[in-house]
Design a protein around this motif. Structure first.
Motif, PDB file in Angstrom:
ATOM      1  N   LYS A   4       0.766  -1.301  -0.001  1.00  0.00           N
ATOM      2  CA  LYS A   4       0.143  -0.057   0.109  1.00  0.00           C
ATOM      3  C   LYS A   4       0.761   1.117   0.117  1.00  0.00           C
ATOM      4  CE  LYS A   4      -4.342   1.930   2.345  1.00  0.00           C
ATOM      5  NZ  LYS A   4      -4.823   1.485   3.392  1.00  0.00           N
ATOM      6  N   LYS A   5       2.212   1.193   0.216  1.00  0.00           N
ATOM      7  CA  LYS A   5       3.110   2.139   0.218  1.00  0.00           C
ATOM      8  C   LYS A   5       3.006   3.133  -0.911  1.00  0.00           C
ATOM      9  CE  LYS A   5       6.926   1.925   2.159  1.00  0.00           C
ATOM     10  NZ  LYS A   5       8.306   1.209   2.607  1.00  0.00           N
ATOM     11  N   PRO A   6       3.250   4.397  -0.999  1.00  0.00           N
ATOM     12  CA  PRO A   6       2.941   4.995  -2.336  1.00  0.00           C
ATOM     13  C   PRO A   6       4.464   4.857  -3.265  1.00  0.00           C
ATOM     14  CG  PRO A   6       3.313   6.328  -0.550  1.00  0.00           C
ATOM     15  CD  PRO A   6       3.120   5.076   0.013  1.00  0.00           C
ATOM     16  N   GLU A   7       4.524   5.368  -4.434  1.00  0.00           N
ATOM     17  CA  GLU A   7       5.474   5.124  -5.414  1.00  0.00           C
ATOM     18  C   GLU A   7       6.773   5.916  -4.669  1.00  0.00           C
ATOM     19  OE1 GLU A   7       4.395   6.932  -8.924  1.00  0.00           O
ATOM     20  OE2 GLU A   7       2.775   5.305  -9.342  1.00  0.00           O
ATOM     21  N   CYS A  37      13.043   5.264  -5.521  1.00  0.00           N
ATOM     22  CA  CYS A  37      13.524   3.763  -5.824  1.00  0.00           C
ATOM     23  C   CYS A  37      12.492   3.059  -6.516  1.00  0.00           C
ATOM     24  CB  CYS A  37      14.312   3.597  -4.659  1.00  0.00           C
ATOM     25  SG  CYS A  37      15.671   4.333  -4.093  1.00  0.00           S
ATOM     26  N   HIS A  38      11.259   3.244  -6.149  1.00  0.00           N
ATOM     27  CA  HIS A  38      10.194   2.297  -6.651  1.00  0.00           C
ATOM     28  C   HIS A  38       9.297   3.059  -7.361  1.00  0.00           C
ATOM     29  CE1 HIS A  38      11.945   0.537  -3.025  1.00  0.00           C
ATOM     30  NE2 HIS A  38      11.710  -0.602  -3.668  1.00  0.00           N
ATOM     31  N   GLY A  50       3.531  -2.632  -5.086  1.00  0.00           N
ATOM     32  CA  GLY A  50       2.613  -3.851  -5.235  1.00  0.00           C
ATOM     33  C   GLY A  50       3.089  -5.253  -5.215  1.00  0.00           C
ATOM     34  N   LYS A  51       4.114  -5.360  -5.901  1.00  0.00           N
ATOM     35  CA  LYS A  51       4.880  -6.802  -5.789  1.00  0.00           C
ATOM     36  C   LYS A  51       4.955  -7.597  -4.603  1.00  0.00           C
ATOM     37  CE  LYS A  51       6.435  -6.764 -10.575  1.00  0.00           C
ATOM     38  NZ  LYS A  51       5.319  -7.670 -11.276  1.00  0.00           N
ATOM     39  N   ILE A  57       0.949  -5.199 -11.407  1.00  0.00           N
ATOM     40  CA  ILE A  57       1.695  -4.804 -10.122  1.00  0.00           C
ATOM     41  C   ILE A  57       0.912  -4.602  -9.042  1.00  0.00           C
ATOM     42  CG2 ILE A  57       3.510  -3.083  -9.221  1.00  0.00           C
ATOM     43  CD1 ILE A  57       3.862  -2.093 -12.426  1.00  0.00           C
ATOM     44  N   GLY A  58       0.920  -5.785  -8.322  1.00  0.00           N
ATOM     45  CA  GLY A  58      -0.108  -5.750  -6.954  1.00  0.00           C
ATOM     46  C   GLY A  58      -1.529  -5.727  -7.362  1.00  0.00           C
TER      47      GLY A  58
END
Length: 294
Positions: A58-61, A64-65, A70-71, A235-236
């Protein structure tokens, strides 16, 4: 209730059943019940992993991501499949030792009761988890629900074995049922792991979703002359769609952008949780071949 509360429910139910099954399995010397208790203990671990993964996903972009986290859900599902394999091998090993040593079940009726309780509680939990896994597109929650569904199936198998023992007195059926239960669990773990690994390796969306996307693209022709390099993945909870659209040389960038926005809107209306990236190309820059990744 949401998917997080559904995961908490799975943890509470599994913890209760572990204690209940261990107590009855030990009291009756039933390896099939004890093996089911071991499976339920893995359910506690698996459900905890699922809950943590959903929170991380659930963490936002971030820097580094760029595509989010979602993965983590797919990774959690893979871990669950490994846990299932480990517990299945343990069950088969213990059941085989029981057959060799002749250390078999002593009573059946308490085991039948505990299995009926297990089936009832797990069935309700699975129903709730699948409902919210579908509603919120959670791969990890779906994997956890299928894991618990395997418990329901195996518990039914254990009951059948206990009832047969009750009426025939063939106590060796208990470890045999435990081995059958383990083999069913292995199949469930394989299915969970296969789907999750495919998602981690960026497998394209389902054929149904791909058909919807292609249908929408073709509905906007003209002015779209053609499309190529259509790529999709999950992605998730989020679906990612990338595509290159070909427009006439004299078509304005503003109009092409409006058409692209219309395509995005139509896809959003028919496919949930989707992120779309469209690359615009003039006709004279288009090579006469289509590259699609499906």
């Amino acid at each position: 209730m949401n998917r997080f509360k559904a995961a908490y429910l799975a943890i509470v139910v599994s913890m209760f059943l572990v204690v209940f099954k261990v107590f009855v399995g030990t009291a009756t010397n039933s390896i099939s019940i004890i093996s089911d208790a071991l499976h339920s203990s893995m359910d506690v671990i698996a459900s905890t992993i699922t809950l943590v993964a959903m929170k991380l996903a659930k963490k936002p972009e971030d820097k580094c991501h760029n595509y989010g986290h979602g993965k983590y859900e797919d990774l959690a599902a893979v871990i669950q499949s490994v846990l299932i394999l480990i517990i299945s091998v343990t069950i088969i090993s213990q059941a085989t030792l029981r057959i060799v040593n002749g250390n078999l079940i002593t009573e059946t009726f308490p085991g039948i009761i505990v299995m009926l309780v297990s089936i009832t509680l797990h069935s309700m939990t699975v129903f709730i988890m699948l409902k919210y896994a579908k509603k919120e597109n959670s791969v990890a929650l779906k994997a956890n629900a299928l894991h618990l569904l395997a418990d329901v199936i195996t518990s039914i198998g254990v009951i059948v074995g206990l009832v047969v023992i009750q009426f025939t007195g063939l106590r060796i059926i208990d470890p045999i049922v435990a081995i059958i239960v383990a083999l069913i669990i292995i199949k469930t773990g394989y299915d969970i792991g296969k789907e999750s690994i495919e998602q981690l390796l960026d497998k394209s969306l389902s054929s149904e979703e791909m058909s919807i996307i292609k249908e929408i693209l073709e509905e906007h022709s003209p002015p779209v002359l053609d499309y190529h390099y259509l790529r999709t993945r999950r992605i998730g909870q989020t679906r990612q769609v990338d595509v290159h659209l070909i427009f006439p040389n004299d078509y304005s960038l503003t109009d092409a952008h409006d058409v692209s926005s219309s395509i995005e809107k139509d896809i959003h209306q028919r496919i949930t949780s989707v992120r779309i990236t469209i690359h615009l190309e003039p006709e004279n820059h288009y090579h006469p071949y289509r590259v699609e990744v499906e």
